[in-house]
Design an enzyme around this catalytic site. Structure first.
Site, PDB file in Angstrom:
ATOM      1  N   GLY A 168       0.768  -1.237   0.000  1.00 62.29           N
ATOM      2  CA  GLY A 168       0.000   0.000   0.000  1.00 62.29           C
ATOM      3  C   GLY A 168       0.801   1.289   0.000  1.00 62.29           C
ATOM      4  N   HIS A 206       0.140   1.063 -13.173  1.00 65.48           N
ATOM      5  CA  HIS A 206       0.951  -0.077 -13.624  1.00 65.48           C
ATOM      6  C   HIS A 206       2.410   0.370 -13.731  1.00 65.48           C
ATOM      7  CE1 HIS A 206       1.815  -3.867 -15.559  1.00 65.48           C
ATOM      8  NE2 HIS A 206       2.578  -3.180 -16.399  1.00 65.48           N
TER       9      HIS A 206
HETATM   10  C1  GRF Z   1       2.939  -0.953  -7.667  1.00 62.84           C
HETATM   11  O1  GRF Z   1       4.151  -1.144  -8.329  1.00 62.84           O
HETATM   12  C2  GRF Z   1       1.823  -0.776  -8.670  1.00 62.84           C
HETATM   13  O2  GRF Z   1       2.234  -0.156  -9.840  1.00 62.84           O
HETATM   14  C3  GRF Z   1       1.425  -2.185  -8.957  1.00 62.84           C
HETATM   15  O3  GRF Z   1       1.548  -2.847  -7.738  1.00 62.84           O
HETATM   16  C4  GRF Z   1       2.495  -2.194  -6.916  1.00 62.84           C
HETATM   17  C5  GRF Z   1       1.826  -1.883  -5.624  1.00 62.84           C
HETATM   18  O4  GRF Z   1       2.681  -1.325  -4.675  1.00 62.84           O
HETATM   19  N1  GRF Z   1       0.119  -2.241  -9.576  1.00 62.84           N
HETATM   20  P1  GRF Z   1       2.088  -0.715  -3.325  1.00 62.84           P
HETATM   21  O5  GRF Z   1       1.231  -1.810  -2.671  1.00 62.84           O
HETATM   22  O6  GRF Z   1       1.295   0.496  -3.643  1.00 62.84           O
HETATM   23  O7  GRF Z   1       3.300  -0.410  -2.471  1.00 62.84           O
END
Ligand code: GRF
Length: 205
Positions: free
Chosen positions: A12, A107
């Site tokens: 998160g 993404h």
């Molecule tokens: C991020 O790299 C996002 O782009 C991808 O999943 C990851 C999530 O990271 N969809 P976080 O949980 O927000 O630290």
């Protein structure tokens, strides 16, 4: 006020970036109404609880195919926009139809490179390094029926260096993700994003 729900599966850090930008006033027209996790015990839930945001866990193992329906029942009429911030379950058509052009995803690559089925987490960066690209980055886009195929709202780029490991590249991109997602939300909350087919147009004022 733009009411949002943030869907998460893991750490998160992108959720944290939104929370921080709401509390410092950058996202002054955004209210986080719910954080929903498809995974029990996701650290993202703690981040939300710490600041008093309502959290819900709909564990994917328990809900399986009915996860999207459950999310739809919870959020229909309650929020304006759904943010997928590291949410690894597939969103089904019924939810997409109800929230057409109102679900956004982040993404960690420059779409259409290194995206689609199987391109998640560290694999995205492994693929980018393996391919030998000199630039990668992140993309915020609307969610449609495909995987990472919806209209692009904004992208940010980073250099890829010869000595990069997937982990190093991931960290460099994450810094940009934490800017990109709040920026996209700000534009949406100010009514500045218009979608026409595959393209989005951002108005200046
Ligand atoms: C991020 O790299 C996002 O782009 C991808 O999943 C990851 C999530 O990271 N969809 P976080 O949980 O927000 O630290």
């Amino acid at each position: 006020m733009l009411k949002i729900a943030v869907l998460v599966s893991g750490g998160g850090s992108n959720l944290q970036a939104i929370i921080d930008k709401v509390s410092d006033g950058y996202l002054d027209k955004v209210a986080i109404e719910y954080v929903i996790s498809d995974t029990k015990g996701a650290y993202a839930l703690e981040r939300a609880e710490k600041v008093g945001i309502k959290t819900l866990t709909y564990d994917k193992k328990e809900y399986g195919d009915s996860l999207s329906k459950k999310i739809l029942d919870t959020l229909k009429g309650k929020v304006d926009v759904i943010v997928l911030a590291g949410f690894f379950s597939i969103i089904k058509k019924e939810l997409i139809d109800e929230f057409r052009n109102r679900i956004i995803n982040i993404h960690p690559s420059l779409i259409p490179s290194f995206c689609g089925k199987g391109a998640y987490g560290i694999h995205v960066h492994e693929k980018a390094i393996e391919y030998g690209v000199k630039i990668s980055g992140c993309t915020v886009h609307f969610v449609d029926e495909g995987t990472d195929t919806g209209a692009i709202i904004l992208q940010k780029s980073v250099p890829v260096y010869g000595e990069d490991t997937p982990k190093k590249l991931q960290e460099r991109i994450l810094v940009e993700e934490h800017k990109a997602l709040p920026e996209a939300l700000k534009l949406i909350s100010e009514g500045k994003v218009r979608v026409e087919g595959r393209r989005t147009f951002i108005s200046a004022q």
